[in-house]
Scaffold this active site. Sequence first.
Site, PDB file in Angstrom:
ATOM      1  N   HIS A  58       0.924  -0.651  -0.659  1.00 26.57           N
ATOM      2  CA  HIS A  58      -0.015   0.164  -0.200  1.00 26.57           C
ATOM      3  C   HIS A  58       0.637   1.168   0.088  1.00 26.57           C
ATOM      4  O   HIS A  58       1.920   0.733  -0.134  1.00 26.57           O
ATOM      5  CB  HIS A  58      -0.863   0.235   0.810  1.00 26.57           C
ATOM      6  CG  HIS A  58      -0.251  -0.166   2.284  1.00 26.57           C
ATOM      7  ND1 HIS A  58       0.294  -0.589   3.259  1.00 26.57           N
ATOM      8  CD2 HIS A  58      -0.611   1.353   2.980  1.00 26.57           C
ATOM      9  CE1 HIS A  58       1.139   0.017   4.349  1.00 26.57           C
ATOM     10  NE2 HIS A  58       0.723   0.544   4.661  1.00 26.57           N
ATOM     11  N   HIS A  60       1.195   4.179   1.558  1.00 27.88           N
ATOM     12  CA  HIS A  60       1.787   4.675   3.295  1.00 27.88           C
ATOM     13  C   HIS A  60       3.635   4.489   2.839  1.00 27.88           C
ATOM     14  O   HIS A  60       4.445   3.688   2.876  1.00 27.88           O
ATOM     15  CB  HIS A  60       1.941   3.807   4.393  1.00 27.88           C
ATOM     16  CG  HIS A  60      -0.279   4.749   4.622  1.00 27.88           C
ATOM     17  ND1 HIS A  60      -0.395   3.922   5.669  1.00 27.88           N
ATOM     18  CD2 HIS A  60      -0.908   5.422   4.079  1.00 27.88           C
ATOM     19  CE1 HIS A  60      -1.538   4.289   6.034  1.00 27.88           C
ATOM     20  NE2 HIS A  60      -2.103   5.064   4.838  1.00 27.88           N
ATOM     21  N   ASP A  62       5.984   4.567   5.120  1.00 25.35           N
ATOM     22  CA  ASP A  62       6.873   3.318   5.468  1.00 25.35           C
ATOM     23  C   ASP A  62       6.967   2.623   4.977  1.00 25.35           C
ATOM     24  O   ASP A  62       7.409   1.728   5.905  1.00 25.35           O
ATOM     25  CB  ASP A  62       6.041   3.204   7.369  1.00 25.35           C
ATOM     26  CG  ASP A  62       4.588   3.017   7.708  1.00 25.35           C
ATOM     27  OD1 ASP A  62       3.824   3.208   6.616  1.00 25.35           O
ATOM     28  OD2 ASP A  62       4.914   1.534   7.452  1.00 25.35           O
ATOM     29  N   HIS A  63       6.011   2.345   3.765  1.00 26.66           N
ATOM     30  CA  HIS A  63       5.931   1.427   2.999  1.00 26.66           C
ATOM     31  C   HIS A  63       6.551   1.508   1.581  1.00 26.66           C
ATOM     32  O   HIS A  63       6.846   0.191   0.902  1.00 26.66           O
ATOM     33  CB  HIS A  63       4.832   0.526   2.729  1.00 26.66           C
ATOM     34  CG  HIS A  63       3.926   0.307   4.346  1.00 26.66           C
ATOM     35  ND1 HIS A  63       3.837  -1.212   4.424  1.00 26.66           N
ATOM     36  CD2 HIS A  63       3.972   1.184   4.974  1.00 26.66           C
ATOM     37  CE1 HIS A  63       3.248  -1.188   5.962  1.00 26.66           C
ATOM     38  NE2 HIS A  63       3.121   0.017   6.244  1.00 26.66           N
ATOM     39  N   HIS A 117      -7.321  -0.147   5.886  1.00 24.63           N
ATOM     40  CA  HIS A 117      -6.885   0.405   6.113  1.00 24.63           C
ATOM     41  C   HIS A 117      -6.090   1.418   5.144  1.00 24.63           C
ATOM     42  O   HIS A 117      -6.236   2.650   5.784  1.00 24.63           O
ATOM     43  CB  HIS A 117      -5.287  -0.244   6.123  1.00 24.63           C
ATOM     44  CG  HIS A 117      -4.194   0.055   6.949  1.00 24.63           C
ATOM     45  ND1 HIS A 117      -4.150   0.939   8.147  1.00 24.63           N
ATOM     46  CD2 HIS A 117      -2.994   0.380   6.074  1.00 24.63           C
ATOM     47  CE1 HIS A 117      -2.858   1.422   7.793  1.00 24.63           C
ATOM     48  NE2 HIS A 117      -1.818   1.376   7.037  1.00 24.63           N
ATOM     49  N   ASP A 134      -0.750  -3.878   5.742  1.00 27.21           N
ATOM     50  CA  ASP A 134      -0.831  -3.238   7.606  1.00 27.21           C
ATOM     51  C   ASP A 134      -2.677  -3.840   7.525  1.00 27.21           C
ATOM     52  O   ASP A 134      -3.501  -2.931   8.311  1.00 27.21           O
ATOM     53  CB  ASP A 134      -0.908  -1.759   7.458  1.00 27.21           C
ATOM     54  CG  ASP A 134       0.817  -1.079   7.840  1.00 27.21           C
ATOM     55  OD1 ASP A 134       1.342  -2.135   8.002  1.00 27.21           O
ATOM     56  OD2 ASP A 134       1.083   0.308   7.713  1.00 27.21           O
ATOM     57  N   HIS A 172       5.124  -5.285  10.263  1.00 26.07           N
ATOM     58  CA  HIS A 172       4.850  -3.984  11.670  1.00 26.07           C
ATOM     59  C   HIS A 172       4.977  -4.875  13.070  1.00 26.07           C
ATOM     60  O   HIS A 172       4.690  -6.306  13.417  1.00 26.07           O
ATOM     61  CB  HIS A 172       4.050  -2.853  12.302  1.00 26.07           C
ATOM     62  CG  HIS A 172       4.506  -1.588  11.384  1.00 26.07           C
ATOM     63  ND1 HIS A 172       4.970  -0.266  11.575  1.00 26.07           N
ATOM     64  CD2 HIS A 172       3.715  -1.400  10.168  1.00 26.07           C
ATOM     65  CE1 HIS A 172       4.488   0.165  10.392  1.00 26.07           C
ATOM     66  NE2 HIS A 172       3.503  -0.200   9.933  1.00 26.07           N
TER      67      HIS A 172
HETATM   68 FE    FE Z   1       3.083   1.071   8.198  1.00 25.99          FE
HETATM   69 ZN    ZN Z   2       0.425   1.407   6.465  1.00 21.67          ZN
END
Ligand code: FE
Ligand code: ZN
Length: 262
Positions: A58, A60, A62-63, A117, A134, A172
């Site tokens: 996805h 975001h 942090d990915h 999400h 996530d 995570h």
């Molecule tokens: Fe994340």
């Molecule tokens: Zn995420």
Amino acid sequence: MSAMLRIDPIPAFEDNYIWLLRQADGEGCAVVDPGDEEPVIRHLEQHGLKLEAVLVTHKHGDHVGGIAGLKARWPGARVFGPAHEAVRHLDRRLGEGDRLELANLELRFQVMEVPGHTEGHIAYHGHGLLFCGDTLFACGCGRVFSGTFEQLSDSLRRIAALPPQTAIYCAHEYTLDNIGFAKWVEPDNPALLRREAEERKKRAEGRPTLPSTLSLELDTNPFLRTAEPAVVAAARRWAGKPLDGHREVFRALRLWKDREYD
Ligand code: FE
Ligand code: ZN
């Protein structure tokens, strides 16, 4: 799982895992959800590995934050990601039912759309493994950001229907925190209390709690237990009204955790 398939976590940021996939005897590899290129480049160089593929779940940061840097370092690497989200640098966009075959790495995945999400979140399923970003976490699930509660509830139902021995690779290390909330919901669930002791031991030894298995999640994760009488009763108590069906129970649990626990 292929006999020689090896999967290692590359830790990133505070609590992200970037999963590294490779055949034990090969130098080619793939990574899932590289939020940062630095730890990946360091790890691959240390082990003499060459990046061939990037799998993204996805949009975001942090990915996806490491994609451009990894492409710069390994220009031949192909980047795969969700068809219905704005992710840059993708070579191929994947949606429900698409097959991803990485012949050099002897990897084949089936793509599932698991929105909630985010609106276009995907997961990669194959070899008895699920890379779910996530969406599902160990003993928890992602927050609803740009998708809907109904979507996330339905996506978790679909994941729950996979073979119970499926190994769950989420993005995570939230497990101990999630167990705290799960105990609010089901303080008397013996499987949950057993799990807490085991996961605490792993963390005390500096080991990841992941991967999990779907069967362990079905026994301990309140967000997959939305038909369980004790979970339904706890969600109703918090909501202060009757709740009917998976979606309503899920929504109450997610709001309860968002508002009072996290
Ligand atoms: Fe994340
Ligand atoms: Zn995420």
